[in-house]
Design a protein around this motif. Structure first.
Motif, mmCIF file in Angstrom:
data_model
loop_
_atom_site.group_PDB
_atom_site.id
_atom_site.type_symbol
_atom_site.label_atom_id
_atom_site.label_comp_id
_atom_site.label_asym_id
_atom_site.label_seq_id
_atom_site.Cartn_x
_atom_site.Cartn_y
_atom_site.Cartn_z
ATOM 1 N N ILE A 22 0.847 -1.195 0.000
ATOM 2 C CA ILE A 22 0.000 0.000 0.000
ATOM 3 C C ILE A 22 0.880 1.243 0.000
ATOM 4 C CG2 ILE A 22 -1.783 1.262 1.238
ATOM 5 C CD1 ILE A 22 -2.657 -1.391 2.460
ATOM 6 N N ARG A 23 0.614 2.152 -0.956
ATOM 7 C CA ARG A 23 1.403 3.374 -1.030
ATOM 8 C C ARG A 23 0.989 4.337 0.082
ATOM 9 N NH1 ARG A 23 4.182 4.528 -5.665
ATOM 10 N NH2 ARG A 23 3.989 2.999 -7.340
ATOM 11 N N PRO A 24 1.941 5.043 0.683
ATOM 12 C CA PRO A 24 1.585 6.015 1.706
ATOM 13 C C PRO A 24 0.859 7.206 1.087
ATOM 14 C CG PRO A 24 3.922 6.159 1.168
ATOM 15 C CD PRO A 24 3.394 4.955 0.469
ATOM 16 N N ARG A 25 0.033 7.842 1.862
ATOM 17 C CA ARG A 25 -0.707 9.005 1.377
ATOM 18 C C ARG A 25 0.277 10.152 1.149
ATOM 19 N NH1 ARG A 25 -5.752 10.340 5.055
ATOM 20 N NH2 ARG A 25 -5.982 11.833 3.336
ATOM 21 N N PRO A 26 0.088 10.892 0.040
ATOM 22 C CA PRO A 26 1.002 12.009 -0.232
ATOM 23 C C PRO A 26 0.890 13.074 0.850
ATOM 24 C CG PRO A 26 -0.888 12.054 -1.723
ATOM 25 C CD PRO A 26 -0.948 10.759 -0.993
ATOM 26 N N SER A 27 1.984 13.750 1.101
ATOM 27 C CA SER A 27 1.996 14.794 2.112
ATOM 28 C C SER A 27 1.246 16.027 1.626
ATOM 29 C CB SER A 27 3.442 15.169 2.442
ATOM 30 O OG SER A 27 4.064 15.732 1.293
ATOM 31 N N ARG A 28 0.959 16.924 2.568
ATOM 32 C CA ARG A 28 0.269 18.155 2.192
ATOM 33 C C ARG A 28 1.130 19.012 1.280
ATOM 34 N NH1 ARG A 28 -2.533 20.211 7.899
ATOM 35 N NH2 ARG A 28 -3.952 18.413 8.153
ATOM 36 N N ALA A 29 2.434 19.013 1.521
ATOM 37 C CA ALA A 29 3.333 19.799 0.673
ATOM 38 C C ALA A 29 3.311 19.289 -0.766
ATOM 39 C CB ALA A 29 4.753 19.751 1.227
ATOM 40 N N LEU A 30 3.309 17.952 -0.919
ATOM 41 C CA LEU A 30 3.272 17.383 -2.258
ATOM 42 C C LEU A 30 1.938 17.693 -2.945
ATOM 43 C CD1 LEU A 30 4.741 15.701 -4.352
ATOM 44 C CD2 LEU A 30 3.761 13.646 -3.303
ATOM 45 N N LEU A 31 0.843 17.630 -2.202
ATOM 46 C CA LEU A 31 -0.458 17.979 -2.772
ATOM 47 C C LEU A 31 -0.502 19.450 -3.188
ATOM 48 C CD1 LEU A 31 -2.875 16.082 -0.342
ATOM 49 C CD2 LEU A 31 -2.330 15.486 -2.715
ATOM 50 N N ALA A 32 0.122 20.310 -2.389
ATOM 51 C CA ALA A 32 0.152 21.732 -2.737
ATOM 52 C C ALA A 32 0.961 21.961 -4.011
ATOM 53 C CB ALA A 32 0.737 22.540 -1.585
ATOM 54 N N LEU A 33 2.113 21.277 -4.117
ATOM 55 C CA LEU A 33 2.912 21.399 -5.333
ATOM 56 C C LEU A 33 2.143 20.878 -6.546
ATOM 57 C CD1 LEU A 33 6.459 20.301 -4.122
ATOM 58 C CD2 LEU A 33 5.724 22.602 -4.754
#
Length: 531
Positions: A22-33
């Protein structure tokens, strides 16, 4: 049984923690980028949406009447003839000059390597101004081919010269050992390996030919870009201009397709560093003098004469020609817009480059490639798109600095994107992870490691964007706020009035500011080549 279940649970947790399963959930910083990159990509597609929307709004019947008419056929013939004549000449001069400099025992080869790149520092419309001021009767297709060839052949020369410096000489030595002569070795071994550089440089020349306005307007040679600008300035006929812009965009996409077909799918790279020996240099013998004369002729026609024309007019006019207030105002506004455009472009390019390097997916590649669509379009099309959209959607932003800077960013974003990708590739994520294991916060590790290592590449990309904005003309003429006076627009205003002495100081300043761009581009190509 319990031990087995416990072991399986631990293994599953370990696989999840290490990125397996299972892939980890993307971080908020990655979602913002990702959100910023998506917004930039959508923004970059606005000019294409404008062309498609204008065609659909006009209707096929009216659009067909505007497109399939004699005037469009005349413009199409002029444009295709210009491209068909100029691109091969640029290839001959660029490849020939690169081969003489990099693969022969040419006297003064290092000096010639810079001299052949120097014409790129002269904007094409300044080159045209220099020639027309001395030969007022210059005009037509032959004049357009002359000025375009002298202005754009370095776009082929620079990548070809860089490629020649990093080719593995073992291939040529093997071909020579099999009995092939020097010309056969070049034709059958070297030239196929130059295909990517030649096709890429030719594409740049072709796109510049489609986008150029000032150089051809000055010699009264009609192309799609000059016709669109004339249509806009005379009647503001959005329908006719939009249809011409649509044809121009189709020509751009046709060039992109042809370049992709020419490039082919052959593998031209090698595994390993290859031979470390210097590439063989052919002896010129009795051809040394003709080679020197040919390079002197190209350099004089492409660089020395235009600069001397500008200097002649700059210092032959009245003392009032060098009006400090006017020059300082134009210089200050140029530097201001160029600085703002460079900063905004780098900021917009960073999320795209970061996702392309650190999180390469089909979606991130799509976001990256979408930005090349607008950059391949002429500035006149981007300018018309933003004029129309700002008037209809946000009229308060019409002819505002924000719209102009946005257009600059979209036009020149790939210049920053390519540099940032290179810089981020040299800052592997393992360095950030190591910094975090030492107790640094992830944000601090990112700033102190990744941003620090990619800063030189960002600065290089910003410099290229900065100096591209300095020489931009068509989008600035369409979008600049009232009262804006950049070096390019001030030069164009003076030269349009046949005031050659008044235009010369602005042309000279543009050349002076463009010289660093040419050197940076030259050094970057050598850096890629390992020189």
């Amino acid at each position: 049984m319990t031990s087995t279940n416990t072991s399986s649970t631990v293994d599953a947790d370990r696989r999840t923690a290490t990125g397996q399963g299972i892939r980890p959930r993307p971080s908020r910083a990655l979602l913002a980028l990702g959100a910023l990159a998506t917004a930039t990509a959508l923004l970059s597609l606005l000019p294409l949406a404008y062309v498609i929307g204008a065609t659909a709004e006009t209707g096929w019947g009216t659009a067909a009447e505007l497109i399939f008419r004699p005037r469009v056929g005349e413009l199409l013939v002029n444009t295709l003839l210009l491209v068909a004549c100029t691109v091969p000449l640029c290839i001959v001069i660029g490849v020939g000059g690169a081969w003489l400099v990099e693969r022969t025992q040419l006297a003064g080869a290092r000096w010639w390597s810079l001299a052949l790149a120097a014409p790129l520092a002269i904007p094409a419309f300044v080159n045209s101004y220099g020639w027309v001021s001395v030969v007022p009767s210059l005009g037509g297709l032959h004049a357009g081919v002359l000025i375009a060839t002298l202005s754009y052949f370095p776009l082929v020369y620079i990548p070809v010269a860089a490629t020649l410096t990093r080719l593995d000489p073992a291939l040529e030595e093997s071909a020579a050992a099999l009995g092939l002569g020097p010309w056969a070795v070049f034709r059958r071994v070297v030239l196929p390996q130059l295909r990517l550089a030649i096709s890429g440089g030719s594409l740049l020349v072709g796109l510049h030919l489609l986008a150029e306005y000032g150089a051809f307007a000055m010699i009264q040679f009609d192309t799609f870009t000059t016709a669109i600008m004339s249509q806009y300035q005379s009647t503001f006929n959005g329908v006719a201009g939009s249809m011409l812009a649509g044809v121009l965009v189709l020509l751009c996409f046709l060039m992109l397709w042809l370049e992709a077909r020419t490039r082919g799918r052959a593998r031209l790279s090698r595994i390993g560093s290859g031979s470390q020996a210097l590439p063989p240099r052919a002896r010129l013998h009795r051809f040394q003098a003709p080679a020197q004369l040919a390079l002197v002729a190209v350099t004089v026609l492409a660089f020395v004469l235009p600069v001397s024309f500008v200097l002649r007019w700059a210092f032959a006019g009245r003392p009032g020609t060098w009006v400090a207030d006017d020059l300082l105002t134009a210089l200050a506004q140029t530097l201001g817009y160029a600085s703002a455009g460079a900063v905004v472009t780098v900021i917009l390019a960073f999320p795209l480059a970061f996702l392309a390097v650190r999180h390469s997916t089909v979606f991130s590649r799509f976001l990256e490639l979408s930005n090349y669509v607008t950059s391949s379009m002429p500035g006149i099309v981007v300018g018309l798109a933003f004029v129309t959209i700002s008037i209809r959607v946000v009229p308060d932003l019409y002819q505002s600095a924000a719209v102009l800077i946005t257009a600059y960013s979209l036009l020149f974003l790939p210049r920053a994107l390519v540099s940032l990708r290179s810089g981020l590739a040299q800052a592997p994520p393992e360095l950030e992870e190591a910094a975090q294991t030492l107790g640094w916060h992830p944000a601090m590790a990112f700033v102190r490691v990744t941003l620090r290592l990619s800063a030189p590449a960002a600065a290089g990309g910003a410099a290229l964007v900065f100096l591209a904005v300095v020489n931009e003309l068509t989008a600035t003429l369409l979008l600049a706020p009232n009262g804006t006076r950049t070096l390019a627009t001030a030069f164009w205003s003076k030269s349009s009035e046949i005031n050659y002495t008044g235009a010369a100081p602005y042309a000279l300043l543009m050349i002076v500011l463009s010289m660093p761009m040419t050197y940076i581009l030259f050094r970057q190509s050598r850096k890629v080549a390992g020189q």
